[in-house]
Write a protein that holds these residues in place. Structure first.
Motif, PDB file in Angstrom:
ATOM      1  N   ARG A 186       0.195   1.291 -13.412  1.00  0.00           N
ATOM      2  CA  ARG A 186      -1.010   0.576 -12.970  1.00  0.00           C
ATOM      3  C   ARG A 186      -0.722  -0.867 -12.564  1.00  0.00           C
ATOM      4  O   ARG A 186      -1.232  -1.347 -11.540  1.00  0.00           O
ATOM      5  N   GLN A 187       0.056  -1.587 -13.348  1.00  0.00           N
ATOM      6  CA  GLN A 187       0.257  -3.019 -13.126  1.00  0.00           C
ATOM      7  C   GLN A 187       1.533  -3.357 -12.349  1.00  0.00           C
ATOM      8  O   GLN A 187       1.883  -4.523 -12.221  1.00  0.00           O
ATOM      9  N   LEU A 188       2.214  -2.342 -11.828  1.00  0.00           N
ATOM     10  CA  LEU A 188       3.430  -2.616 -11.068  1.00  0.00           C
ATOM     11  C   LEU A 188       3.087  -3.203  -9.700  1.00  0.00           C
ATOM     12  O   LEU A 188       2.433  -2.554  -8.880  1.00  0.00           O
ATOM     13  N   GLU A 189       3.545  -4.412  -9.441  1.00  0.00           N
ATOM     14  CA  GLU A 189       3.309  -5.012  -8.139  1.00  0.00           C
ATOM     15  C   GLU A 189       4.184  -4.375  -7.068  1.00  0.00           C
ATOM     16  O   GLU A 189       3.811  -4.321  -5.896  1.00  0.00           O
ATOM     17  N   ARG A 190       5.340  -3.906  -7.468  1.00  0.00           N
ATOM     18  CA  ARG A 190       6.216  -3.142  -6.585  1.00  0.00           C
ATOM     19  C   ARG A 190       6.146  -1.687  -7.019  1.00  0.00           C
ATOM     20  O   ARG A 190       6.689  -1.315  -8.059  1.00  0.00           O
ATOM     21  N   LEU A 191       5.505  -0.870  -6.213  1.00  0.00           N
ATOM     22  CA  LEU A 191       5.201   0.483  -6.670  1.00  0.00           C
ATOM     23  C   LEU A 191       5.818   1.567  -5.797  1.00  0.00           C
ATOM     24  O   LEU A 191       6.734   2.271  -6.222  1.00  0.00           O
ATOM     25  N   GLU A 192       5.319   1.731  -4.573  1.00  0.00           N
ATOM     26  CA  GLU A 192       5.641   2.926  -3.790  1.00  0.00           C
ATOM     27  C   GLU A 192       7.135   3.060  -3.523  1.00  0.00           C
ATOM     28  O   GLU A 192       7.726   4.108  -3.783  1.00  0.00           O
ATOM     29  N   ILE A 193       7.744   2.008  -3.021  1.00  0.00           N
ATOM     30  CA  ILE A 193       9.176   2.099  -2.730  1.00  0.00           C
ATOM     31  C   ILE A 193       9.989   2.107  -4.017  1.00  0.00           C
ATOM     32  O   ILE A 193      10.920   2.897  -4.169  1.00  0.00           O
ATOM     33  N   MET A 194       9.645   1.267  -4.968  1.00  0.00           N
ATOM     34  CA  MET A 194      10.428   1.153  -6.197  1.00  0.00           C
ATOM     35  C   MET A 194      10.394   2.437  -7.022  1.00  0.00           C
ATOM     36  O   MET A 194      11.415   2.847  -7.597  1.00  0.00           O
ATOM     37  N   VAL A 195       9.241   3.105  -7.074  1.00  0.00           N
ATOM     38  CA  VAL A 195       9.073   4.259  -7.954  1.00  0.00           C
ATOM     39  C   VAL A 195       9.243   5.586  -7.222  1.00  0.00           C
ATOM     40  O   VAL A 195       9.819   6.533  -7.761  1.00  0.00           O
ATOM     41  N   HIS A 196       8.755   5.684  -5.990  1.00  0.00           N
ATOM     42  CA  HIS A 196       8.740   6.970  -5.289  1.00  0.00           C
ATOM     43  C   HIS A 196       9.754   7.030  -4.151  1.00  0.00           C
ATOM     44  O   HIS A 196      10.714   7.800  -4.205  1.00  0.00           O
ATOM     45  N   SER A 197       9.560   6.197  -3.129  1.00  0.00           N
ATOM     46  CA  SER A 197      10.377   6.326  -1.922  1.00  0.00           C
ATOM     47  C   SER A 197      11.806   5.852  -2.092  1.00  0.00           C
ATOM     48  O   SER A 197      12.619   6.024  -1.177  1.00  0.00           O
ATOM     49  N   VAL A 207      16.405  -1.569  -1.551  1.00  0.00           N
ATOM     50  CA  VAL A 207      15.007  -1.688  -1.974  1.00  0.00           C
ATOM     51  C   VAL A 207      14.579  -3.149  -1.993  1.00  0.00           C
ATOM     52  O   VAL A 207      13.489  -3.512  -1.529  1.00  0.00           O
ATOM     53  N   GLU A 208      15.439  -4.023  -2.517  1.00  0.00           N
ATOM     54  CA  GLU A 208      15.136  -5.452  -2.555  1.00  0.00           C
ATOM     55  C   GLU A 208      14.955  -6.000  -1.138  1.00  0.00           C
ATOM     56  O   GLU A 208      14.035  -6.797  -0.880  1.00  0.00           O
ATOM     57  N   ALA A 209      15.787  -5.562  -0.219  1.00  0.00           N
ATOM     58  CA  ALA A 209      15.680  -6.028   1.169  1.00  0.00           C
ATOM     59  C   ALA A 209      14.378  -5.553   1.808  1.00  0.00           C
ATOM     60  O   ALA A 209      13.735  -6.300   2.566  1.00  0.00           O
ATOM     61  N   LEU A 210      13.958  -4.337   1.501  1.00  0.00           N
ATOM     62  CA  LEU A 210      12.701  -3.816   2.050  1.00  0.00           C
ATOM     63  C   LEU A 210      11.510  -4.618   1.539  1.00  0.00           C
ATOM     64  O   LEU A 210      10.597  -4.955   2.305  1.00  0.00           O
ATOM     65  N   TYR A 211      11.514  -4.958   0.266  1.00  0.00           N
ATOM     66  CA  TYR A 211      10.418  -5.774  -0.272  1.00  0.00           C
ATOM     67  C   TYR A 211      10.456  -7.194   0.298  1.00  0.00           C
ATOM     68  O   TYR A 211       9.406  -7.801   0.551  1.00  0.00           O
TER      69      TYR A 211
END
Length: 358
Positions: free
Chosen positions: A184-195, A342-346
């Motif tokens: 719920r509180q993850l500011e980095r979600l979709e790429i970090m957790v799923h994609s 992932v860091e570069a994408l964010y």
């Protein structure tokens, strides 16, 4: 195509020789352990000797369902067990580094859930620790062992479609993020957790990009605060890639498709898991090749699933590395590059700029 496909199926086979099986203990008793890790390990004949979790009642329930003989009262108790040789860490990324460091200090080999670190600096530190200790550390990027993806990778390795010129993956699904309160509180979600899975396999197929650009979106009133829609593009020396993911599909027509084009053909397929998560279906895979050649598009007969079968592959790769001195298909050292990507994408999302990678 029977003889040609035999080499593909041999590459995708998920079997762990009895001589390589070692006692495993698991840190974390969440849904992914209950529904994927443990069913996969049972299929492979692996011995899970114990489990622990911050919620011991949940750990006891999972242990009872899967016949695990011991519930450790703490991480320290688990690591003190001399019978444990491999620690399967299956907790959120923010909690992993401390567990990883403690497991290395205790002389245990590791399979770490993805992402195994929240920053490239921490990822590199952890990979260094494992190597300095002479221990095997793999990361559970199990999409590399999903049969459809692994078969496609082997076809590319064998030159069936020639030099790869483009890679695309499009996912349009309705994800119930409410299933994971910790998200719920993850500011980095979709790429970090799923994609992160998809970005990892782009690297697996094409290597390291020269630059990336990413955009993200959210839906008003959504459960998590992090991004739930992303578009990520890559530039390589002689190829391009794009990953487009939407978790807010209100049309009921879930889809997950990928395509790999080369100078001598193409490969296309679907990720069956995402059509009805977590039950899913088998992937589909087809190849068109002017180098074999094929007579039009030819289907490859996928028989296994991302969940749970691919989880045999990630643990099996770690166990094989322990036994033979080989490198896991998704080693911690290799996965540092995925964390960097992932860091570069964010960073691209935050700045609305193309980010170049050295």
């Amino acid at each position: 195509m029977i003889d040609q496909f035999r080499e593909i199926s041999d590459y995708c086979r998920l079997e762990i020789p009895e001589a390589q099986r070692r006692p495993i203990a698991i840190v974390g008793a969440g849904g992914i352990v209950d529904g994927a890790h443990l069913p996969a390990y049972a299929l492979a004949g692996l011995s899970v000797v114990g489990i622990t979790d911050v919620d011991l009642d949940r750990a006891r329930a999972v242990a009872e369902r899967h016949g695990i003989p011991r519930v450790y009262g703490s991480l320290e108790e688990l690591l003190a067990d001399a019978d444990v040789e491999v620690v399967d860490i299956a907790v959120p990324a923010s909690e992993q580094p401390a567990i990883f460091r403690a497991a290395i200090a205790a002389g245990k080999h590791i399979l770490a859930q993805k992402p195994f670190a929240v920053s490239p600096e921490i990822a590199k530190e952890l990979a260094d620790l494992a190597e300095e200790a002479g221990l095997v550390a793999g990361v559970n990027q199990q999409l590399r062992f999903d049969e459809g993806i692994a078969a496609a990778h082997r076809m590319v390795q064998l030159g069936w479609i020639g030099e790869v010129t483009s890679f695309s993956l499009t996912v349009n699904i309705a994800t119930q993020w409410e299933l994971w309160e910790w998200a719920r509180q993850l500011e980095r979600l979709e790429i970090m957790v799923h994609s992160i899975h998809y970005h990892d396999i782009v690297r697996w197929f094409l290597g390291e990009p020269t630059s990336v650009y990413a955009m993200a979106g959210r839906t008003p009133g959504q459960f998590p605060i992090g991004e739930t829609r992303t578009v990520s593009s890559y530039r390589f020396a002689d190829a391009t890639a794009v990953v487009h993911v939407n978790h807010v599909n209100r049309g009921g027509d879930n889809s997950a498709e990928f395509r790999i084009d080369g100078v001598a053909g193409a490969i296309r397929g679907t990720l069956g898991l995402l059509y009805d998560y977590p039950d899913g279906r088998t992937d589909t895979l087809e190849v068109f090749s002017s180098s074999l050649p094929t007579d039009g598009w030819v289907p490859y007969p996928v028989t296994q699933r991302w969940f749970p079968h691919a989880f045999i592959g990630t643990m099996g790769s770690v166990l094989d590395a322990i036994a033979t001195g080989s490198t896991p298909r998704s080693s911690a050292r290799d996965n540092v590059k995925t964390v960097e990507l992932v860091e570069a994408l964010y960073r691209s999302m935050d700045t609305n700029q193309v980010v170049r990678l050295e």
